[in-house]
Motif scaffolding. Structure first.
Motif, PDB file in Angstrom:
ATOM      1  N   ARG A  45      49.969 -26.968  70.329  1.00 36.95           N
ATOM      2  CA  ARG A  45      48.744 -27.691  70.032  1.00 36.95           C
ATOM      3  C   ARG A  45      47.614 -26.699  69.729  1.00 36.95           C
ATOM      4  NH1 ARG A  45      44.202 -27.971  73.173  1.00 36.95           N
ATOM      5  NH2 ARG A  45      42.930 -29.819  72.966  1.00 36.95           N
ATOM      6  N   ALA A  46      47.478 -25.684  70.593  1.00 37.21           N
ATOM      7  CA  ALA A  46      46.393 -24.712  70.411  1.00 37.21           C
ATOM      8  C   ALA A  46      46.595 -23.912  69.128  1.00 37.21           C
ATOM      9  CB  ALA A  46      46.321 -23.787  71.614  1.00 37.21           C
ATOM     10  N   LEU A  49      45.839 -26.080  66.159  1.00 35.02           N
ATOM     11  CA  LEU A  49      44.381 -26.219  66.092  1.00 35.02           C
ATOM     12  C   LEU A  49      43.776 -24.987  65.420  1.00 35.02           C
ATOM     13  CD1 LEU A  49      42.498 -28.339  67.597  1.00 35.02           C
ATOM     14  CD2 LEU A  49      42.211 -26.603  69.337  1.00 35.02           C
ATOM     15  N   ASN A  50      44.235 -23.838  65.868  1.00 37.65           N
ATOM     16  CA  ASN A  50      43.761 -22.560  65.343  1.00 37.65           C
ATOM     17  C   ASN A  50      44.011 -22.402  63.860  1.00 37.65           C
ATOM     18  OD1 ASN A  50      42.550 -20.470  66.735  1.00 37.65           O
ATOM     19  ND2 ASN A  50      44.305 -20.229  68.060  1.00 37.65           N
ATOM     20  N   MET A  53      42.165 -24.864  61.639  1.00 32.83           N
ATOM     21  CA  MET A  53      40.757 -24.522  61.428  1.00 32.83           C
ATOM     22  C   MET A  53      40.618 -23.343  60.482  1.00 32.83           C
ATOM     23  SD  MET A  53      39.150 -26.698  62.981  1.00 32.83           S
ATOM     24  CE  MET A  53      40.467 -27.888  63.039  1.00 32.83           C
TER      25      MET A  53
ATOM     26  N   LEU B  42      45.058 -10.390  78.286  1.00 33.60           N
ATOM     27  CA  LEU B  42      45.126 -11.667  77.552  1.00 33.60           C
ATOM     28  C   LEU B  42      43.772 -11.985  76.935  1.00 33.60           C
ATOM     29  CD1 LEU B  42      47.138 -13.879  80.088  1.00 33.60           C
ATOM     30  CD2 LEU B  42      47.964 -12.988  77.926  1.00 33.60           C
ATOM     31  N   THR B  46      42.605 -12.563  72.970  1.00 40.70           N
ATOM     32  CA  THR B  46      41.886 -13.765  72.525  1.00 40.70           C
ATOM     33  C   THR B  46      40.618 -13.371  71.764  1.00 40.70           C
ATOM     34  OG1 THR B  46      42.628 -14.872  74.515  1.00 40.70           O
ATOM     35  CG2 THR B  46      40.839 -15.904  73.355  1.00 40.70           C
ATOM     36  N   ASN B  50      39.380 -14.122  67.924  1.00 45.18           N
ATOM     37  CA  ASN B  50      38.132 -14.836  67.625  1.00 45.18           C
ATOM     38  C   ASN B  50      37.200 -13.983  66.765  1.00 45.18           C
ATOM     39  OD1 ASN B  50      38.763 -17.186  69.046  1.00 45.18           O
ATOM     40  ND2 ASN B  50      38.085 -16.303  70.970  1.00 45.18           N
ATOM     41  N   LEU B  78      32.551 -15.496  74.201  1.00 44.58           N
ATOM     42  CA  LEU B  78      33.200 -16.759  74.515  1.00 44.58           C
ATOM     43  C   LEU B  78      32.512 -17.295  75.759  1.00 44.58           C
ATOM     44  CD1 LEU B  78      35.416 -18.870  75.088  1.00 44.58           C
ATOM     45  CD2 LEU B  78      36.861 -17.027  75.877  1.00 44.58           C
TER      46      LEU B  78
ATOM     47  N   MET C  49      38.458 -23.878  67.243  1.00 41.56           N
ATOM     48  CA  MET C  49      39.376 -22.752  67.292  1.00 41.56           C
ATOM     49  C   MET C  49      39.190 -21.942  68.579  1.00 41.56           C
ATOM     50  SD  MET C  49      39.860 -19.683  64.758  1.00 41.56           S
ATOM     51  CE  MET C  49      39.025 -18.732  65.999  1.00 41.56           C
ATOM     52  N   VAL C  50      37.942 -21.657  68.907  1.00 37.70           N
ATOM     53  CA  VAL C  50      37.655 -20.912  70.144  1.00 37.70           C
ATOM     54  C   VAL C  50      38.146 -21.712  71.352  1.00 37.70           C
ATOM     55  CG1 VAL C  50      35.808 -20.040  71.628  1.00 37.70           C
ATOM     56  CG2 VAL C  50      35.727 -19.601  69.174  1.00 37.70           C
ATOM     57  N   ALA C  51      37.932 -23.030  71.311  1.00 42.19           N
ATOM     58  CA  ALA C  51      38.393 -23.877  72.422  1.00 42.19           C
ATOM     59  C   ALA C  51      39.917 -23.813  72.555  1.00 42.19           C
ATOM     60  CB  ALA C  51      37.931 -25.314  72.208  1.00 42.19           C
ATOM     61  N   GLY C  52      40.611 -23.851  71.423  1.00 43.80           N
ATOM     62  CA  GLY C  52      42.079 -23.759  71.432  1.00 43.80           C
ATOM     63  C   GLY C  52      42.532 -22.430  72.017  1.00 43.80           C
ATOM     64  N   ASN C  53      41.898 -21.347  71.581  1.00 43.52           N
ATOM     65  CA  ASN C  53      42.247 -20.017  72.098  1.00 43.52           C
ATOM     66  C   ASN C  53      41.968 -19.924  73.591  1.00 43.52           C
ATOM     67  OD1 ASN C  53      43.127 -18.983  69.712  1.00 43.52           O
ATOM     68  ND2 ASN C  53      41.213 -18.006  69.167  1.00 43.52           N
ATOM     69  N   THR C  54      40.857 -20.521  74.010  1.00 44.09           N
ATOM     70  CA  THR C  54      40.494 -20.476  75.430  1.00 44.09           C
ATOM     71  C   THR C  54      41.488 -21.276  76.267  1.00 44.09           C
ATOM     72  OG1 THR C  54      38.205 -20.365  74.704  1.00 44.09           O
ATOM     73  CG2 THR C  54      38.559 -20.732  77.034  1.00 44.09           C
ATOM     74  N   ASP C  55      41.937 -22.411  75.742  1.00 42.56           N
ATOM     75  CA  ASP C  55      42.957 -23.202  76.443  1.00 42.56           C
ATOM     76  C   ASP C  55      44.215 -22.370  76.669  1.00 42.56           C
ATOM     77  OD1 ASP C  55      41.295 -25.353  76.475  1.00 42.56           O
ATOM     78  OD2 ASP C  55      42.323 -26.474  74.897  1.00 42.56           O
ATOM     79  N   LEU C  56      44.609 -21.645  75.613  1.00 41.88           N
ATOM     80  CA  LEU C  56      45.807 -20.803  75.722  1.00 41.88           C
ATOM     81  C   LEU C  56      45.600 -19.702  76.747  1.00 41.88           C
ATOM     82  CD1 LEU C  56      47.241 -20.016  72.191  1.00 41.88           C
ATOM     83  CD2 LEU C  56      48.267 -21.302  74.033  1.00 41.88           C
ATOM     84  N   PHE C  57      44.446 -19.063  76.667  1.00 43.21           N
ATOM     85  CA  PHE C  57      44.130 -17.988  77.616  1.00 43.21           C
ATOM     86  C   PHE C  57      44.156 -18.525  79.046  1.00 43.21           C
ATOM     87  CE2 PHE C  57      40.507 -15.993  79.955  1.00 43.21           C
ATOM     88  CZ  PHE C  57      41.207 -14.864  80.357  1.00 43.21           C
TER      89      PHE C  57
END
Lengths: 134, 114, 111
Positions: A45-46, A49-50, A53, B42, B46, B50, B78, C49-57
């Motif tokens: 999902r992430a 999403l990435n 976008m 990690l 990220t 970004n 972030l 996108m940042v939210a998705g990356n943060t979820d993964l992190f």
């Protein structure tokens, strides 16, 4: 036949499944524990999403570049690969021909994603698609 | 790259350095929090992701609108629920949102990268 | 808080509120309306996108306190763009206090 079952019939496929926009809804077949499948679902999902976008951003700078709407993505690891098309994912071994077979099945069975991929994923769980896109 | 200097940033919980790919090369972590070298590694990955996309956006924006002033990027933050990560170049810090001083953090990591 | 109250802060060039699909709801500032719309759309794409990356992190680090991500800051050479919830501000580095603007965005996002 369900797409995940069809993918599992390909030698070298470890697991296959379907995930919804919310990472906590998923179904799968194959050699994963339930917790692993949940994590794979969140990861897919992430990642979707990435990449979705990024495709949107990229195409706003380079119109008609052909990268949207996003159809899917592949991550090639050393021994394993993960690929996703629409809201289906597949985990497979890096053996000769497996990835091509998997992608052929997924592209044929899932079909072209013609709308915003996030809305397609959302439509799988119902509800007000536009409202929930956060 | 002086991590001890980064540790002086208000609200800082950890300071770290990483390669262009995001691999952790050094860290200092204040005692009493959940951060570990693995977590920072990690986080660095990220942030590299970004930052790469932010560069793409900044470059595209400047080309498309003619408005200059973003490039070269001087950092990315972030803003999480309770913590924020502030990074630039190959340096970064994690700060508590409650005590965060973003300006001081950006200034410190720019000095660290220079 | 109306967007005008953020716009009057030192260094703020533009501020926009956007919907979950990236459509601009309201915008204030010295950049043209078309650019405000684009800023809102980019901000929302980047936020997701940042939210998705943060979820993964968050998933892999197992550390609480990161998600749901509140926003982001992209700090440019002369300009900075910052986002909290569905608000985005473009600011001039020479005049702006980033801390003040982030606090104002956070405050406005609760209204």
């Amino acid at each position: 036949m369900h797409i995940a079952k069809q993918l599992m019939a390909i030698p070298g496929v470890i697991a296959a499944g379907e995930y919804a926009y919310r990472g906590d809804r998923y179904t799968y077949e194959g050699g994963l524990t339930d917790e692993q499948a949940r994590m794979a679902s969140i990861l897919c999902r992430a990642n979707t999403l990435n990449v979705s976008m990024q495709a949107e951003m990229f195409s706003s700078f380079a119109e008609h570049c052909g990268c949207r709407p996003l159809q899917g993505w592949i991550v090639r690891g050393k021994q394993l690969s993960v690929c996703a098309v629409g809201n289906f994912f597949c985990l497979l071994e890096n053996r000769q021909g497996v990835l091509n077979d998997v992608m052929t099945v997924m592209r044929a069975k899932v079909g072209d994603i013609s709308d915003n991929v996030m809305q397609v994923m959302y439509s799988k769980i119902g509800g007000d698609v536009t409202e929930q896109l956060v | 790259m002086d991590l001890a200097k980064l540790m002086e940033v208000p609200g800082v919980m950890a300071a770290f350095t990483y390669t262009d790919k995001g691999d952790l090369t050094g860290q200092m972590i204040k005692e009493g929090n959940e951060l570990t070298p693995q977590v920072l590694d990690l986080l660095a990955h990220t942030c590299v992701a970004n930052m790469a996309v932010a560069t793409m956006e900044a470059r595209g924006w400047e080309a498309l609108t003619g408005q200059k002033g973003f490039e070269p990027l001087q950092g990315f933050s972030l803003v999480g629920l309770d913590w924020s990560a502030v990074v630039n170049g190959n340096c970064g810090v994690v700060v508590k949102n409650r005590d965060a001083d973003y300006e001081a953090a950006f200034a410190a990591i720019s000095a660290c990268t220079a | 808080m109306s967007l005008k109250r953020i716009l009057v802060l030192d260094g703020v060039i533009a501020v926009c509120r956007f919907q979950d699909d990236g459509t601009i709801l309201e915008g204030e500032g010295v950049i043209p309306a078309e650019m405000q719309g684009r800023l809102a759309q980019f901000a929302q794409w980047y936020r997701r996108m940042v939210a998705g990356n943060t979820d993964l992190f968050s998933l892999f680090s197992q550390m609480r306190g990161w998600t749901p991500a509140k926003g982001w800051i992209v700090h440019g050479a002369n300009m900075t763009v910052c986002n909290v919830a569905n608000l985005v501000a473009m600011v001039d580095n020479r005049e702006a206090s980033l801390n003040e603007i982030m606090a104002a965005l956070e405050h406005a996002s609760h209204e």
